[in-house]
Design a protein around this motif. Structure first.
Motif, PDB file in Angstrom:
ATOM      1  N   ARG A  30       0.825  -1.208   0.000  1.00  0.00           N
ATOM      2  CA  ARG A  30       0.000   0.000   0.000  1.00  0.00           C
ATOM      3  C   ARG A  30       0.861   1.261   0.000  1.00  0.00           C
ATOM      4  NH1 ARG A  30      -2.772  -4.051   2.367  1.00  0.00           N
ATOM      5  NH2 ARG A  30      -5.036  -4.140   2.066  1.00  0.00           N
ATOM      6  N   GLN A  31       1.988   1.217   0.698  1.00  0.00           N
ATOM      7  CA  GLN A  31       2.885   2.366   0.698  1.00  0.00           C
ATOM      8  C   GLN A  31       3.446   2.631  -0.697  1.00  0.00           C
ATOM      9  OE1 GLN A  31       5.756   1.305   3.688  1.00  0.00           O
ATOM     10  NE2 GLN A  31       4.502   2.017   5.388  1.00  0.00           N
ATOM     11  N   ALA A  32       3.736   1.559  -1.431  1.00  0.00           N
ATOM     12  CA  ALA A  32       4.301   1.713  -2.776  1.00  0.00           C
ATOM     13  C   ALA A  32       3.370   2.515  -3.681  1.00  0.00           C
ATOM     14  CB  ALA A  32       4.590   0.345  -3.383  1.00  0.00           C
ATOM     15  N   LYS A  33       2.082   2.308  -3.536  1.00  0.00           N
ATOM     16  CA  LYS A  33       1.108   3.041  -4.348  1.00  0.00           C
ATOM     17  C   LYS A  33       1.160   4.535  -4.046  1.00  0.00           C
ATOM     18  CE  LYS A  33      -3.876   3.378  -5.214  1.00  0.00           C
ATOM     19  NZ  LYS A  33      -5.220   2.812  -4.877  1.00  0.00           N
ATOM     20  N   VAL A  34       1.161   4.877  -2.764  1.00  0.00           N
ATOM     21  CA  VAL A  34       1.223   6.287  -2.365  1.00  0.00           C
ATOM     22  C   VAL A  34       2.566   6.879  -2.753  1.00  0.00           C
ATOM     23  CG1 VAL A  34       1.144   7.859  -0.390  1.00  0.00           C
ATOM     24  CG2 VAL A  34      -0.401   5.901  -0.480  1.00  0.00           C
ATOM     25  N   GLY A  78       4.586   6.059  -5.239  1.00  0.00           N
ATOM     26  CA  GLY A  78       4.609   6.318  -6.677  1.00  0.00           C
ATOM     27  C   GLY A  78       3.809   7.552  -7.044  1.00  0.00           C
ATOM     28  N   ASP A  79       2.633   7.682  -6.437  1.00  0.00           N
ATOM     29  CA  ASP A  79       1.789   8.850  -6.721  1.00  0.00           C
ATOM     30  C   ASP A  79       2.457  10.148  -6.260  1.00  0.00           C
ATOM     31  OD1 ASP A  79      -0.107   7.223  -7.819  1.00  0.00           O
ATOM     32  OD2 ASP A  79      -1.435   7.219  -6.081  1.00  0.00           O
ATOM     33  N   ASN A  80       3.156  10.097  -5.122  1.00  0.00           N
ATOM     34  CA  ASN A  80       3.796  11.305  -4.600  1.00  0.00           C
ATOM     35  C   ASN A  80       5.005  11.723  -5.438  1.00  0.00           C
ATOM     36  OD1 ASN A  80       1.982  11.747  -2.569  1.00  0.00           O
ATOM     37  ND2 ASN A  80       3.236  10.887  -0.940  1.00  0.00           N
ATOM     38  N   ILE A  81       5.709  10.759  -5.999  1.00  0.00           N
ATOM     39  CA  ILE A  81       6.823  11.109  -6.894  1.00  0.00           C
ATOM     40  C   ILE A  81       6.285  11.809  -8.142  1.00  0.00           C
ATOM     41  CG2 ILE A  81       8.627  10.176  -8.402  1.00  0.00           C
ATOM     42  CD1 ILE A  81       9.154   8.046  -6.336  1.00  0.00           C
ATOM     43  N   VAL A  82       5.212  11.273  -8.684  1.00  0.00           N
ATOM     44  CA  VAL A  82       4.594  11.900  -9.854  1.00  0.00           C
ATOM     45  C   VAL A  82       4.087  13.297  -9.496  1.00  0.00           C
ATOM     46  CG1 VAL A  82       2.698  11.743 -11.504  1.00  0.00           C
ATOM     47  CG2 VAL A  82       3.981   9.690 -10.896  1.00  0.00           C
ATOM     48  N   GLN A 101       0.222  13.437  -0.798  1.00  0.00           N
ATOM     49  CA  GLN A 101      -0.748  12.828   0.111  1.00  0.00           C
ATOM     50  C   GLN A 101      -0.021  12.031   1.189  1.00  0.00           C
ATOM     51  OE1 GLN A 101      -2.977   9.376  -1.449  1.00  0.00           O
ATOM     52  NE2 GLN A 101      -1.831   9.597  -3.367  1.00  0.00           N
ATOM     53  N   GLU A 102      -0.645  11.898   2.334  1.00  0.00           N
ATOM     54  CA  GLU A 102      -0.085  11.117   3.429  1.00  0.00           C
ATOM     55  C   GLU A 102      -0.456   9.648   3.272  1.00  0.00           C
ATOM     56  OE1 GLU A 102      -1.485  12.742   7.099  1.00  0.00           O
ATOM     57  OE2 GLU A 102       0.182  14.149   7.261  1.00  0.00           O
ATOM     58  N   TYR A 103       0.435   8.804   3.769  1.00  0.00           N
ATOM     59  CA  TYR A 103       0.085   7.383   3.805  1.00  0.00           C
ATOM     60  C   TYR A 103      -0.681   7.106   5.087  1.00  0.00           C
ATOM     61  CZ  TYR A 103       0.312   2.373   4.471  1.00  0.00           C
ATOM     62  OH  TYR A 103      -0.035   1.069   4.701  1.00  0.00           O
ATOM     63  N   ARG A 104      -1.888   6.629   4.944  1.00  0.00           N
ATOM     64  CA  ARG A 104      -2.680   6.234   6.099  1.00  0.00           C
ATOM     65  C   ARG A 104      -3.419   4.942   5.761  1.00  0.00           C
ATOM     66  NH1 ARG A 104      -5.631   9.716   8.690  1.00  0.00           N
ATOM     67  NH2 ARG A 104      -4.335  11.524   8.247  1.00  0.00           N
ATOM     68  N   HIS A 105      -3.243   3.978   6.634  1.00  0.00           N
ATOM     69  CA  HIS A 105      -3.903   2.695   6.411  1.00  0.00           C
ATOM     70  C   HIS A 105      -4.170   2.045   7.752  1.00  0.00           C
ATOM     71  CE1 HIS A 105      -4.910  -1.304   5.026  1.00  0.00           C
ATOM     72  NE2 HIS A 105      -3.882  -1.816   5.670  1.00  0.00           N
ATOM     73  N   LYS A 106      -5.407   1.789   8.028  1.00  0.00           N
ATOM     74  CA  LYS A 106      -5.770   1.113   9.264  1.00  0.00           C
ATOM     75  C   LYS A 106      -5.469  -0.370   9.115  1.00  0.00           C
ATOM     76  CE  LYS A 106      -7.682   1.742  13.388  1.00  0.00           C
ATOM     77  NZ  LYS A 106      -7.155   2.697  14.376  1.00  0.00           N
ATOM     78  N   TYR A 107      -4.695  -0.904  10.045  1.00  0.00           N
ATOM     79  CA  TYR A 107      -4.317  -2.319   9.977  1.00  0.00           C
ATOM     80  C   TYR A 107      -5.559  -3.193  10.127  1.00  0.00           C
ATOM     81  CZ  TYR A 107      -1.175  -6.304  10.637  1.00  0.00           C
ATOM     82  OH  TYR A 107      -0.481  -7.491  10.497  1.00  0.00           O
ATOM     83  N   VAL A 108      -5.835  -4.020   9.124  1.00  0.00           N
ATOM     84  CA  VAL A 108      -7.079  -4.800   9.133  1.00  0.00           C
ATOM     85  C   VAL A 108      -6.938  -6.126   9.856  1.00  0.00           C
ATOM     86  CG1 VAL A 108      -7.873  -3.749   7.000  1.00  0.00           C
ATOM     87  CG2 VAL A 108      -6.559  -5.860   6.888  1.00  0.00           C
ATOM     88  N   GLY A 109      -5.703  -6.601  10.051  1.00  0.00           N
ATOM     89  CA  GLY A 109      -5.520  -7.870  10.733  1.00  0.00           C
ATOM     90  C   GLY A 109      -4.487  -8.741  10.051  1.00  0.00           C
ATOM     91  N   SER A 110      -4.422  -9.997  10.507  1.00  0.00           N
ATOM     92  CA  SER A 110      -3.404 -10.905  10.011  1.00  0.00           C
ATOM     93  C   SER A 110      -3.964 -12.313   9.863  1.00  0.00           C
ATOM     94  CB  SER A 110      -2.200 -10.944  10.964  1.00  0.00           C
ATOM     95  OG  SER A 110      -1.632  -9.660  11.110  1.00  0.00           O
ATOM     96  N   VAL A 111      -3.361 -13.060   8.944  1.00  0.00           N
ATOM     97  CA  VAL A 111      -3.713 -14.465   8.737  1.00  0.00           C
ATOM     98  C   VAL A 111      -2.430 -15.269   8.675  1.00  0.00           C
ATOM     99  CG1 VAL A 111      -5.900 -14.061   7.553  1.00  0.00           C
ATOM    100  CG2 VAL A 111      -3.783 -14.091   6.236  1.00  0.00           C
TER     101      VAL A 111
END
Length: 464
Positions: A352-356, A358-362, A371-381
């Motif tokens: 998910r960080q890679a997406k943000v 790449g967008d920020n470099i552009v 934009q800031e990187y923000r992602h709520k941790y959904v859990g683990s398997v």
């Protein structure tokens, strides 16, 4: 922008060309380059931009599938993604970055041809830098560890471990010495995180299945030992699911030793801090990772753990035009309730960080807001072997078949490219219809052995 004249192909195609240098071809490196490739498609065609990826391997390894590759559920070639095919508008260089001088916007690297050329490291200039070298195994000065242990971070290690386990079963089946047999059938795993628990669960499951085809080996003859220095395993899935995992593993006669350390493995004897001694020919080290050495060989700011100090926009703090994410970056978690908390260095965040990033470099190249990187941790398997697993997702706790199925569905959705998704799904379907493969191909590690023997040489000594 710094552009050094160089006859070795390390300058942009034109003086106005903006070069983005991506160091590393793992999660962050590949996904960032892929994002840039799509966003800068027009500029790449016109020669106004260039994306250079320097990586030690020509592929990205989807590490969550390494345990299944080790168990033979997935073919090794389907665990990796070929970078040249995916990043067809990028320039891929197979090599290692040795140092970075961001003040001068230069980096030096070596390639497979460097030693034969005899000309030393190659220099390359850049305008934007993406540092995504990943991490390496964090080892300790334990006697015998370097000589006898094996890691579990690469597809080569995963397949090597599979071959090694099956070879130990062959040794145990053919030897007349009880001591050799006991050591061959004893497997010690150090580290109770994802890598250690999933590798142990899948390989024990595979070995238990394989034992039915040996006339003198039973599943009960094998000793599987998990050593963890803390008081719990799989902290990502929560305390309750961690305790369930311990109970599940012990129910399978796996010896789980918490608050225990490996003190030595010299002379093929694993000595634990609780006084236990296990003669063994297999020690698997999965006790954590540390930042890649290239970070220390740069002039960029690092925190106390050796990771790059980053902002929420994934830029390196105080170093314009330098970016980082994943294992190499200490990224503040803007969704956390407690101040100062950082995003965990795992695959869920990295992709998910890679997406943000790449967008920020552009956005930087186009002088647009970041934009800031923000992602709520959904859990683990986590998988514990065929049809067995644990999960803690969106506050819900699952175990057994449901968790295992969710593990497969989640990672199938995350593995890159439709090609890989289709191949992995096909292999899972076929493995449900036919019996497991229990063939060891350890000879692949020495492909010239038979020819050298025929030519009058000696057979190489096995490390196992």
């Amino acid at each position: 922008m710094v552009k050094a004249a160089n006859s070795r192909g390390t300058t942009p195609a034109s003086p106005d060309c903006v070069r983005v240098l991506v160091v590393g071809g793992g999660y962050v490196g590949m996904y960032t380059a892929l994002r840039l490739q799509r966003k800068l498609k027009a500029q790449l065609k016109r020669g106004e931009a260039e994306i250079v990826v320097i990586t030690p391997e020509p592929y990205m390894t989807y590490q969550p599938f390494l345990p299944e590759a080790a168990a033979g559920n997935i073919s090794p070639r389907h665990v990796v993604v070929p970078l040249r095919r995916v990043l067809d508008h990028c320039r891929i260089i197979i090599g290692e970055v040795d140092s970075i001088d961001h003040a001068k916007r230069t980096a030096t690297f070596t390639t497979l041809a460097t030693e034969e050329e005899g000309t030393g490291p190659v220099g390359i200039t850049y305008d934007e830098l993406v540092l995504a070298p990943g991490s390496i195994s964090r080892t300790l000065p334990i006697p015998g560890l370097a000589e006898y242990a094996i890691g579990f971070k690469t597809v080569e290690e995963a397949i090597g471990l599979r071959n090694h386990v099956l070879e130990q079963m062959d040794i145990a089946s053919s030897t007349r010495d009880p001591a050799i047999r006991d050591a061959a059938l004893t497997f010690v795993f150090v580290g109770g995180g994802y890598a250690g628990v999933e590798a142990l669960g899948e390989l024990e499951d595979m070995a238990r299945y394989a034992a039915r085809y040996y006339h003198n080996i039973k599943a009960e003859d094998m000793k599987w030992i998990l050593v963890e220095a803390s008081g719990r395993i799989l902290p990502e899935v929560g305390e309750e699911m961690g305790k369930y995992t311990v109970r599940e593993l012990r129910r399978r006669n796996i010896d789980v030793r918490l608050e225990t350390r490996l003190d030595s493995c010299e002379d093929r004897v694993a000595v634990l801090s609780d006084g236990a001694r296990f003669p063994t020919r297999t020690v698997v080290w999965t006790a954590g990772v540390k930042p890649h050495p290239v970070l220390a060989a740069s002039d960029l700011p690092l925190n106390e753990r050796g990771r790059l100090k980053c902002t929420a926009q994934l830029s390196v703090d105080g170093a314009p035009h330098a970016w980082a994410a994943g294992d190499a970056a200490a990224v503040p978690d803007v969704t956390a309730d407690e101040p100062g908390k950082e995003c965990a260095p795992n695959a869920q965040h990295a992709v998910r960080q890679a997406k943000v990033l790449g967008d920020n470099i552009v956005a930087t190249l186009r002088e647009q807001p970041l934009q800031e990187y923000r992602h709520k941790y959904v859990g683990s398997v986590a998988s514990l072997g065929l049809h067995k697993g644990v999960a803690h997702v969106y506050g819900r706790k699952l175990k057994g078949y449901c968790a295992w199925f969710m593990h497969r569905v989640y990672h199938l959705s995350r593995v890159p490219t439709v090609n890989r998704k289709s191949r992995v799904l096909a292999e899972w379907t076929l493995s449900g219809l036919f019996k497991r493969e229990i063939v060891s191909l350890g000879s692949l590690e020495h492909p010239r052995a038979e020819f050298e023997l025929a030519a009058g040489g000696e057979r190489p000594k096995e490390s196992s």
